[in-house]
Design a protein around this motif. Structure first.
Motif, PDB file in Angstrom:
ATOM      1  N   ILE A   1       0.838  -1.201   0.000  1.00 43.08           N
ATOM      2  CA  ILE A   1       0.000   0.000   0.000  1.00 43.08           C
ATOM      3  C   ILE A   1       0.876   1.254   0.000  1.00 43.08           C
ATOM      4  O   ILE A   1       0.649   2.183  -0.782  1.00 43.08           O
ATOM      5  CB  ILE A   1      -0.953   0.001   1.210  1.00 43.08           C
ATOM      6  CG1 ILE A   1      -1.952  -1.159   1.101  1.00 43.08           C
ATOM      7  CG2 ILE A   1      -1.691   1.334   1.326  1.00 43.08           C
ATOM      8  CD1 ILE A   1      -2.724  -1.422   2.368  1.00 43.08           C
TER       9      ILE A   1
ATOM     10  N   LEU B   1       0.709   3.390  -3.428  1.00 41.88           N
ATOM     11  CA  LEU B   1       0.087   4.712  -3.397  1.00 41.88           C
ATOM     12  C   LEU B   1       1.132   5.816  -3.445  1.00 41.88           C
ATOM     13  O   LEU B   1       0.894   6.881  -4.016  1.00 41.88           O
ATOM     14  CB  LEU B   1      -0.817   4.852  -2.168  1.00 41.88           C
ATOM     15  CG  LEU B   1      -2.041   3.932  -2.194  1.00 41.88           C
ATOM     16  CD1 LEU B   1      -2.876   4.120  -0.936  1.00 41.88           C
ATOM     17  CD2 LEU B   1      -2.876   4.171  -3.436  1.00 41.88           C
TER      18      LEU B   1
ATOM     19  N   VAL C   1      -2.625   0.608  -8.892  1.00 43.97           N
ATOM     20  CA  VAL C   1      -3.849   0.876  -8.120  1.00 43.97           C
ATOM     21  C   VAL C   1      -4.711  -0.382  -8.054  1.00 43.97           C
ATOM     22  O   VAL C   1      -5.226  -0.734  -6.981  1.00 43.97           O
ATOM     23  CB  VAL C   1      -4.639   2.051  -8.738  1.00 43.97           C
ATOM     24  CG1 VAL C   1      -6.008   2.200  -8.094  1.00 43.97           C
ATOM     25  CG2 VAL C   1      -3.845   3.353  -8.603  1.00 43.97           C
ATOM     26  N   ALA C   2      -4.844  -1.077  -9.166  1.00 43.95           N
ATOM     27  CA  ALA C   2      -5.638  -2.313  -9.177  1.00 43.95           C
ATOM     28  C   ALA C   2      -5.045  -3.336  -8.216  1.00 43.95           C
ATOM     29  O   ALA C   2      -5.779  -4.015  -7.486  1.00 43.95           O
ATOM     30  CB  ALA C   2      -5.708  -2.882 -10.588  1.00 43.95           C
TER      31      ALA C   2
ATOM     32  N   VAL D   1      -3.284  -2.792  -5.475  1.00 42.11           N
ATOM     33  CA  VAL D   1      -3.562  -2.377  -4.089  1.00 42.11           C
ATOM     34  C   VAL D   1      -5.020  -2.673  -3.737  1.00 42.11           C
ATOM     35  O   VAL D   1      -5.313  -3.186  -2.654  1.00 42.11           O
ATOM     36  CB  VAL D   1      -3.214  -0.888  -3.888  1.00 42.11           C
ATOM     37  CG1 VAL D   1      -3.715  -0.385  -2.538  1.00 42.11           C
ATOM     38  CG2 VAL D   1      -1.712  -0.670  -4.005  1.00 42.11           C
ATOM     39  N   VAL D   2      -5.931  -2.378  -4.657  1.00 41.29           N
ATOM     40  CA  VAL D   2      -7.360  -2.636  -4.405  1.00 41.29           C
ATOM     41  C   VAL D   2      -7.605  -4.133  -4.252  1.00 41.29           C
ATOM     42  O   VAL D   2      -8.277  -4.572  -3.302  1.00 41.29           O
ATOM     43  CB  VAL D   2      -8.228  -2.046  -5.540  1.00 41.29           C
ATOM     44  CG1 VAL D   2      -9.668  -2.536  -5.444  1.00 41.29           C
ATOM     45  CG2 VAL D   2      -8.181  -0.524  -5.502  1.00 41.29           C
ATOM     46  N   ILE D   3      -7.063  -4.941  -5.146  1.00 39.73           N
ATOM     47  CA  ILE D   3      -7.246  -6.398  -5.068  1.00 39.73           C
ATOM     48  C   ILE D   3      -6.697  -6.931  -3.755  1.00 39.73           C
ATOM     49  O   ILE D   3      -7.342  -7.735  -3.073  1.00 39.73           O
ATOM     50  CB  ILE D   3      -6.582  -7.093  -6.274  1.00 39.73           C
ATOM     51  CG1 ILE D   3      -7.377  -6.794  -7.540  1.00 39.73           C
ATOM     52  CG2 ILE D   3      -6.453  -8.595  -6.047  1.00 39.73           C
ATOM     53  CD1 ILE D   3      -6.662  -7.165  -8.831  1.00 39.73           C
TER      54      ILE D   3
ATOM     55  N   ASN E   1      -6.287  -5.404  -0.913  1.00 43.33           N
ATOM     56  CA  ASN E   1      -7.042  -4.971   0.262  1.00 43.33           C
ATOM     57  C   ASN E   1      -8.452  -5.556   0.337  1.00 43.33           C
ATOM     58  O   ASN E   1      -8.943  -5.781   1.432  1.00 43.33           O
ATOM     59  CB  ASN E   1      -7.104  -3.449   0.301  1.00 43.33           C
ATOM     60  CG  ASN E   1      -5.870  -2.870   0.907  1.00 43.33           C
ATOM     61  OD1 ASN E   1      -5.637  -3.015   2.086  1.00 43.33           O
ATOM     62  ND2 ASN E   1      -5.041  -2.253   0.092  1.00 43.33           N
ATOM     63  N   PHE E   2      -9.082  -5.777  -0.791  1.00 40.31           N
ATOM     64  CA  PHE E   2     -10.475  -6.233  -0.760  1.00 40.31           C
ATOM     65  C   PHE E   2     -10.632  -7.744  -0.923  1.00 40.31           C
ATOM     66  O   PHE E   2     -11.647  -8.296  -0.518  1.00 40.31           O
ATOM     67  CB  PHE E   2     -11.305  -5.498  -1.805  1.00 40.31           C
ATOM     68  CG  PHE E   2     -11.568  -4.067  -1.443  1.00 40.31           C
ATOM     69  CD1 PHE E   2     -12.453  -3.741  -0.427  1.00 40.31           C
ATOM     70  CD2 PHE E   2     -10.904  -3.050  -2.102  1.00 40.31           C
ATOM     71  CE1 PHE E   2     -12.683  -2.427  -0.078  1.00 40.31           C
ATOM     72  CE2 PHE E   2     -11.131  -1.732  -1.771  1.00 40.31           C
ATOM     73  CZ  PHE E   2     -12.018  -1.415  -0.755  1.00 40.31           C
TER      74      PHE E   2
END
Length: 108
Positions: free
Chosen positions: A61, A65, A94-95, A97-99, A101-102
């Motif tokens: 992250i 970021l 960004v994808a 980091v999103v993957i 985290n979620f």
């Protein structure tokens, strides 16, 4: 609180990177001083975040970021251009980091 610490680490990393560029190879003392202070603060907050966030998650992250925001600073403050491959690469970061985290159990 852990994500507040991580957010502050990211903000100070981006500030430090901007002032590293402004230091002109550490030849200007004020930007160099701000760079050093910003990175010390950055690593302090990152160390606090690492007390409760797994290292791989926090670093992904922080780095991801940090790259995105530093690229934005380079465009806005230093008038540098991003070409299409750079923009696509940033979107992949960004994808990721999103993957992470979620969808990853590692992040929790």
């Amino acid at each position: 609180m852990k994500y507040l610490f991580l957010t502050l680490a990211i903000i100070f990393e981006v500030i430090g990177s901007g002032f590293m560029k402004a230091s002109d190879g550490f030849s200007k003392w004020l930007p160099t001083s701000i760079f050093i202070i910003a990175y010390l603060i950055c690593f302090y907050f990152l160390s606090l975040a690492l007390k409760t966030i797994p290292l791989g998650t926090a670093y992904a992250i922080w780095a991801g970021l940090g790259i995105v925001l530093t690229a934005a600073v380079s465009v806005l403050m230093f008038k540098q251009k991003l070409d299409l491959p750079a923009i696509i690469g940033i979107l992949f970061i960004v994808a990721g980091v999103v993957i992470m985290n979620f969808f990853s159990k590692t992040a929790h």
